[in-house]
Scaffold this active site. Structure first.
Site, PDB file in Angstrom:
ATOM      1  N   HIS A  72       3.658 -13.768 -29.748  1.00  0.00           N
ATOM      2  CA  HIS A  72       2.561 -13.584 -28.784  1.00  0.00           C
ATOM      3  C   HIS A  72       1.240 -13.725 -29.524  1.00  0.00           C
ATOM      4  O   HIS A  72       0.944 -12.958 -30.427  1.00  0.00           O
ATOM      5  CB  HIS A  72       2.648 -12.206 -28.115  1.00  0.00           C
ATOM      6  CG  HIS A  72       3.711 -12.129 -27.056  1.00  0.00           C
ATOM      7  ND1 HIS A  72       3.526 -11.523 -25.836  1.00  0.00           N
ATOM      8  CD2 HIS A  72       4.976 -12.604 -27.039  1.00  0.00           C
ATOM      9  CE1 HIS A  72       4.634 -11.631 -25.112  1.00  0.00           C
ATOM     10  NE2 HIS A  72       5.529 -12.280 -25.823  1.00  0.00           N
ATOM     11  N   TYR A 202      -2.253  -4.779 -20.813  1.00  0.00           N
ATOM     12  CA  TYR A 202      -2.634  -3.376 -20.958  1.00  0.00           C
ATOM     13  C   TYR A 202      -3.637  -3.092 -19.840  1.00  0.00           C
ATOM     14  O   TYR A 202      -4.734  -3.646 -19.842  1.00  0.00           O
ATOM     15  CB  TYR A 202      -3.304  -3.114 -22.307  1.00  0.00           C
ATOM     16  CG  TYR A 202      -2.357  -3.131 -23.495  1.00  0.00           C
ATOM     17  CD1 TYR A 202      -1.914  -4.314 -24.066  1.00  0.00           C
ATOM     18  CD2 TYR A 202      -1.909  -1.926 -24.053  1.00  0.00           C
ATOM     19  CE1 TYR A 202      -1.052  -4.319 -25.154  1.00  0.00           C
ATOM     20  CE2 TYR A 202      -1.046  -1.923 -25.154  1.00  0.00           C
ATOM     21  CZ  TYR A 202      -0.618  -3.118 -25.689  1.00  0.00           C
ATOM     22  OH  TYR A 202       0.226  -3.111 -26.772  1.00  0.00           O
ATOM     23  N   PRO A 293       2.129   5.761 -28.653  1.00  0.00           N
ATOM     24  CA  PRO A 293       2.707   4.415 -28.627  1.00  0.00           C
ATOM     25  C   PRO A 293       1.730   3.272 -28.338  1.00  0.00           C
ATOM     26  O   PRO A 293       2.038   2.123 -28.646  1.00  0.00           O
ATOM     27  CB  PRO A 293       3.768   4.499 -27.530  1.00  0.00           C
ATOM     28  CG  PRO A 293       3.414   5.678 -26.709  1.00  0.00           C
ATOM     29  CD  PRO A 293       2.693   6.632 -27.607  1.00  0.00           C
ATOM     30  N   LYS A 297       2.352   0.856 -33.168  1.00  0.00           N
ATOM     31  CA  LYS A 297       2.204   0.860 -34.629  1.00  0.00           C
ATOM     32  C   LYS A 297       3.345   1.563 -35.375  1.00  0.00           C
ATOM     33  O   LYS A 297       3.476   1.400 -36.594  1.00  0.00           O
ATOM     34  CB  LYS A 297       0.876   1.537 -35.009  1.00  0.00           C
ATOM     35  CG  LYS A 297      -0.329   0.717 -34.644  1.00  0.00           C
ATOM     36  CD  LYS A 297      -0.466  -0.478 -35.578  1.00  0.00           C
ATOM     37  CE  LYS A 297      -1.496  -1.461 -35.112  1.00  0.00           C
ATOM     38  NZ  LYS A 297      -1.053  -2.831 -35.120  1.00  0.00           N
ATOM     39  N   TYR A 385      -4.619  -4.967 -34.059  1.00  0.00           N
ATOM     40  CA  TYR A 385      -3.403  -5.137 -33.256  1.00  0.00           C
ATOM     41  C   TYR A 385      -2.368  -5.974 -34.009  1.00  0.00           C
ATOM     42  O   TYR A 385      -1.194  -5.595 -34.075  1.00  0.00           O
ATOM     43  CB  TYR A 385      -3.747  -5.799 -31.912  1.00  0.00           C
ATOM     44  CG  TYR A 385      -2.623  -5.701 -30.911  1.00  0.00           C
ATOM     45  CD1 TYR A 385      -2.568  -4.654 -29.997  1.00  0.00           C
ATOM     46  CD2 TYR A 385      -1.602  -6.649 -30.871  1.00  0.00           C
ATOM     47  CE1 TYR A 385      -1.530  -4.546 -29.093  1.00  0.00           C
ATOM     48  CE2 TYR A 385      -0.560  -6.552 -29.971  1.00  0.00           C
ATOM     49  CZ  TYR A 385      -0.532  -5.499 -29.080  1.00  0.00           C
ATOM     50  OH  TYR A 385       0.508  -5.399 -28.190  1.00  0.00           O
TER      51      TYR A 385
HETATM   52  C1  DHB Z   1       5.665  -2.127 -26.305  1.00  0.00           C
HETATM   53  C2  DHB Z   1       5.379  -0.833 -26.701  1.00  0.00           C
HETATM   54  C3  DHB Z   1       4.093  -0.480 -26.999  1.00  0.00           C
HETATM   55  O1  DHB Z   1       3.802   0.777 -27.382  1.00  0.00           O
HETATM   56  C4  DHB Z   1       3.056  -1.408 -26.896  1.00  0.00           C
HETATM   57  O2  DHB Z   1       1.792  -1.015 -27.195  1.00  0.00           O
HETATM   58  C5  DHB Z   1       3.352  -2.690 -26.526  1.00  0.00           C
HETATM   59  C6  DHB Z   1       4.652  -3.052 -26.219  1.00  0.00           C
HETATM   60  C7  DHB Z   1       7.064  -2.511 -25.995  1.00  0.00           C
HETATM   61  O3  DHB Z   1       7.944  -1.669 -26.108  1.00  0.00           O
HETATM   62  O4  DHB Z   1       7.297  -3.653 -25.584  1.00  0.00           O
END
Ligand code: DHB
Length: 391
Positions: A72, A202, A293, A297, A385
């Site tokens: 991505h 997001y 989450p 990271k 990121y």
């Molecule tokens: C996923 C989990 C995340 O915490 C995130 O920021 C982006 C993707 C995932 O599990 O796909």
């Protein structure tokens, strides 16, 4: 039994450390209280930073990743009625992330360790570490009905957020814990459905955060902000789809629904313990730190920790040089606190806090506007990121 490095925990940190040490000719034994199936099937996040992908590829565990993972090059931020793409690839001079589930990484590492003759012990009980002050620590445990005593030069504490090994560093006198709890959680689902978007979304909304992610052309991963005490059984499939759709529709996105086959609540915490070492014990991954989450990271930090620890142990065995071991905590903490800040920042910019006023909502939108319209601000998000390079 005797080994050079006794590793407590067969998660990303423990397995990758064992793999890296093996490549430089250092022996280890990995123990875990879970079954192999449990480790290989527990659903976690699925975004690998560029450095994690490079590390796996460089060390020969990247074949399935290259075949089954999805690169991505951008992400989308949804807010205030629009979808804004951050072109991470352009902003970082060609870096990207890979969507590839954490439990698949673990399968790859376990398979490789076993092919290489690695000693992995699953379903151990009664783990007890002694002698950390001396130069021959021991790990006692029971495995397949036998009491084992493993003598080691070093112990690596890689046993995740429910860690036993962290507590071997005396609280207060030596160890300080830094902690933050958030007033919300994520409701995570896996569904058999086609992708709703080519890249992750997001979404900031008045009803709270939502995240559209993916696993494969036929399996999708999505999350939405919820109360920490939410019971997933109170949520029907229809109610879940309606909630996610409502949170992204303002920005013009349409969610493609399907059968939901997994539901779980993910708690939100920021945590770091310092120092991450004590005598012959070195902590890595969630045993020493947890991030919320948002931004994915956790696994990547675990990989970065053991990359440093492997090199420090290598210097010790090559030349009896203890310098890198002594500076382990300070080396890894820099990246860890950068990731703490980034995860906290993404979380605070995108989530609805219970006490939020209209002022807070408008301030968040102004921040998202800056991140998506200023190249400098977008680059800050993109660099963090895709992940900082490994030191
Ligand atoms: C996923 C989990 C995340 O915490 C995130 O920021 C982006 C993707 C995932 O599990 O796909």
């Amino acid at each position: 039994m005797r080994t050079q490095v006794g590793i407590v925990g067969a998660g990303p940190a423990g397995l990758m450390l064992s793999h890296l040490l093996h490549l430089r000719g250092i022996e280890s034994v990995v123990i875990d209280l879970r079954t192999r199936e449990d480790i290989e099937e527990t659903i976690k996040a699925g975004v690998l930073e560029q450095s994690t992908v490079d590390l796996m590829t460089r060390t020969g565990v990247g074949d399935r990743l290259a075949r089954d993972g999805f690169v991505h090059q951008g992400i989308n931020l949804a807010f205030n009625g629009d979808l804004h793409r951050i072109n991470m690839y352009e902003l970082t001079g060609g870096r990207a992330v890979m969507v590839y589930a954490q439990h698949e990484v673990l399968k790859d590492l376990i398979a490789r360790r076993l092919t290489d003759g690695g000693d992995l012990r699953f379903e151990v009980t009664g783990t007890a570490v002694d002698g950390l002050g001396g130069d021959r620590p021991t790990i006692r445990f029971e495995h397949e009905g036998r009491q084992e005593v493993l003598e080691c030069d070093f112990v690596a504490g890689c046993d995740g957020s429910r860690t036993y090994t962290r507590h071997l560093i005396p609280d207060g006198a030596v160890r300080t814990d830094f902690f933050r709890q958030y007033p919300f959680a994520w409701f995570g689902i896996l569904a058999e459905a086609p992708p709703s978007s080519d890249e992750l979304i997001y979404a900031h909304s008045e009803r709270g955060f939502a995240l559209i992610s993916t696993r494969s052309p036929s399996v999708q991963r999505m999350y939405f902000q919820c109360d920490p005490d939410t019971d997933p059984d109170d949520w029907s499939e229809q109610r879940i789809w309606d909630e996610i759709q409502t949170r992204v529709s303002g920005a013009g996105a349409t969610v493609k629904s399907g059968a939901i086959f997994q539901k779980a609540i993910l708690q939100f915490r920021s945590f770091v313990c310092e120092p991450m070492q004590y005598g012959r014990l070195f902590l890595a991954g969630d045993a020493a730190h947890t991030v919320p989450p948002t931004g994915a990271k956790g696994l990547n930090l675990a990989m970065a920790d053991v990359h440093v620890l492997d090199r420090a142990l290598g210097a010790y065995y090559d030349a009896k040089d203890t310098g890198l071991l002594e500076s382990y905590t300070s080396t890894v903490l820099r990246r860890i606190w950068r990731a703490q800040h980034f995860s906290w920042w993404m979380t605070s910019m995108l989530h609805r806090f219970s006490e939020a006023t209209d002022f807070d909502l408008r301030r968040q939108i102004a921040e998202l506007d800056m991140v998506t319209s200023s190249t400098a601000a977008a680059r800050t998000l993109a660099e963090n990121y895709v992940g900082l390079p490994l030191s």
